[in-house]
Design a protein around this motif. Structure first.
Motif, short mmCIF file in Angstrom:
data_model
loop_
_atom_site.label_atom_id
_atom_site.label_comp_id
_atom_site.label_asym_id
_atom_site.label_seq_id
_atom_site.Cartn_x
_atom_site.Cartn_y
_atom_site.Cartn_z
N UNK A 287 0.83 -1.18 0.00
CA UNK A 287 0.00 0.00 0.00
C UNK A 287 0.88 1.25 0.00
N UNK A 288 0.25 2.42 0.08
CA UNK A 288 0.98 3.68 -0.17
C UNK A 288 1.09 4.54 1.08
N UNK A 289 2.32 4.89 1.48
CA UNK A 289 2.46 5.93 2.50
C UNK A 289 2.10 7.29 1.90
N UNK A 290 1.23 8.02 2.57
CA UNK A 290 0.79 9.31 2.06
C UNK A 290 1.42 10.43 2.85
N UNK A 291 1.65 11.55 2.19
CA UNK A 291 2.10 12.74 2.89
C UNK A 291 0.94 13.31 3.68
N UNK A 292 1.18 13.64 4.94
CA UNK A 292 0.09 14.12 5.80
C UNK A 292 -0.55 15.39 5.26
N UNK A 293 0.22 16.19 4.54
CA UNK A 293 -0.34 17.43 4.00
C UNK A 293 -1.41 17.16 2.95
N UNK A 294 -1.34 15.99 2.31
CA UNK A 294 -2.29 15.67 1.24
C UNK A 294 -3.68 15.34 1.78
N UNK A 295 -3.77 14.97 3.05
CA UNK A 295 -5.07 14.61 3.61
C UNK A 295 -5.62 15.70 4.53
N UNK A 296 -4.91 16.80 4.65
CA UNK A 296 -5.42 17.99 5.33
C UNK A 296 -5.88 17.69 6.76
N UNK A 297 -4.95 17.23 7.59
CA UNK A 297 -5.24 17.07 9.01
C UNK A 297 -5.11 18.44 9.68
N UNK A 298 -6.22 19.07 9.96
CA UNK A 298 -6.18 20.38 10.58
C UNK A 298 -5.83 20.30 12.06
N UNK A 299 -5.56 21.45 12.66
CA UNK A 299 -5.18 21.50 14.06
C UNK A 299 -6.28 20.95 14.98
N UNK A 300 -7.53 21.25 14.65
CA UNK A 300 -8.64 20.77 15.49
C UNK A 300 -8.74 19.26 15.46
N UNK A 301 -8.59 18.66 14.26
CA UNK A 301 -8.65 17.21 14.15
C UNK A 301 -7.47 16.56 14.86
N UNK A 302 -6.28 17.14 14.69
CA UNK A 302 -5.10 16.61 15.40
C UNK A 302 -5.31 16.65 16.91
#
Length: 349
Positions: free
Chosen positions: A257-272
């Motif tokens: 499977x594929x490691x994704x760059x975290x920026x590509x999935x838009x993890x915002x500060x609130x979700x983090x």
């Protein structure tokens, strides 16, 4: 300070020992299989119970290659942890008891659910065979589930099952294969629609005491389904890795499977922050668990986080070890602080 690793000579060993060298910390290694075979409990007590050090316990070797050997190997590992639990006066990165408490997936998940912590929901279907399972799915109008052994990691024995009530057709996806009368945990995914083979694989896992979960659709980005593997240690999120798949909902990276760059999935500060709080509450349920790997599902559309499972030894992240090796370095730095606090307390007393 002295760091002691009880494990196997593999990538975990290579990069943990490298972190010790980089931080100028003394390092000792013991083979975990040798510990079990030679009953080294007495040696550990005599050597380390009065010595300023901490011990990190890694998994035993290759315990998930053959799914039909999983129970025996887990029992053997439990025996090692029980032996280590009997030794007083030793500081562990994760205590043997805390490791044991997360190995049992059903007990671990029930503990989280009892504390009202968001987890992927278990189904109380009480099925002992394939036919009973299909009957329950039909009666409860459930079309998709995950089945996995109560013990194990690395997608070992995991089955994603889809059932069409109208056509009575069944499809599964799994990394488990049946060859030469052996159930083997492979490094690739199989899509299986042959009912006889599905029945054989499902029956085998159900007889091992399986955990059955309702399917929650995972979030996706540009048609790539993904979830998160993260390392939470010493009270904070230390590393997040998004894992993507175009082939289905099983996303483990060793299955091509594929490691994704975290920026590509838009993890915002609130979700983090929501994920951090979720993991913190989970860690509080397991005393003396300083480090854990979490598999986190983000629900499609809502991105609500759910804990899929906790791995008390899920700290090997290739993207990290081949870069800054910060996860292992942070373990050593933080354990050194705990050790200093312990020594200061003894001197004070």
């Amino acid at each position: 300070m002295n760091c002691v690793l009880l494990g196997k000579k593999n990538k975990r060993y290579d990069y943990f020992s490298k972190a010790c060298v980089d931080l100028d910390v003394d390092f000792e290694f013991f083979d975990i299989d040798e510990y079990f075979e030679k009953n080294l409990e007495k040696l550990f007590f005599e050597k380390f119970s009065h010595k300023p050090c901490f011990i990190k316990i890694d998994p035993i070797s290759n315990y998930s290659v053959y799914v039909d050997e999983l129970d025996n190997n887990i029992q053997r590992y439990n025996d090692i942890l029980t032996s280590l639990s009997n030794i007083e006066g030793i500081l562990f990165l994760n205590s043997p008891k805390s490791i044991k408490s997360t190995l049992n997936k059903i007990k671990c998940k029930k503990k989280l659910q009892n504390a009202h912590i968001s987890t992927t929901p278990m189904l109380d279907l009480r099925c002992s065979c394939f036919d009973e399972l299909i009957y329950s799915l039909r009666e409860k109008n459930i079309s998709q589930i995950f089945i996995q052994p109560n013990f194990g990691s690395g997608a070992c024995g995991v089955i994603s099952l889809k059932y069409n009530k109208k056509t009575d057709k069944i499809k599964i996806q799994t990394s488990m294969n049946y060859e030469n009368d052996r159930y083997i945990n492979t490094k690739k995914l199989f899509n299986i629609s042959d009912k006889d083979m599905i029945c054989k694989l499902v029956n085998f896992i159900l007889k091992k005491g399986a955990i059955i979960e309702r399917w929650i659709p995972k979030d996706d980005i540009n048609g790539i389904i993904y979830d998160l593997r993260l390392v939470y240690q010493f009270g904070k999120l230390d590393f997040i890795q998004a894992r993507g798949s175009k082939k289905g909902s099983i996303t483990n990276l060793h299955l091509n499977n594929m490691p994704l760059d975290n920026s590509s999935i838009n993890l915002g500060d609130e979700l983090k922050q929501d994920i951090d709080t979720l993991c913190q509450k989970a860690m509080e349920q397991f005393p003396n668990l300083n480090v854990a790997g979490f598999d986190i599902l983000l629900e499609k559309n809502t991105k609500k986080p759910y804990i899929i499972e906790i791995n008390s030894q899920g700290d090997l992240m290739y993207k990290d070890i081949f870069d800054k090796n910060s996860i292992y370095k942070n373990q050593i730095i933080n354990m050194n602080k705990l050790l200093e606090q312990q020594l200061n307390k003894k001197n004070f007393l």
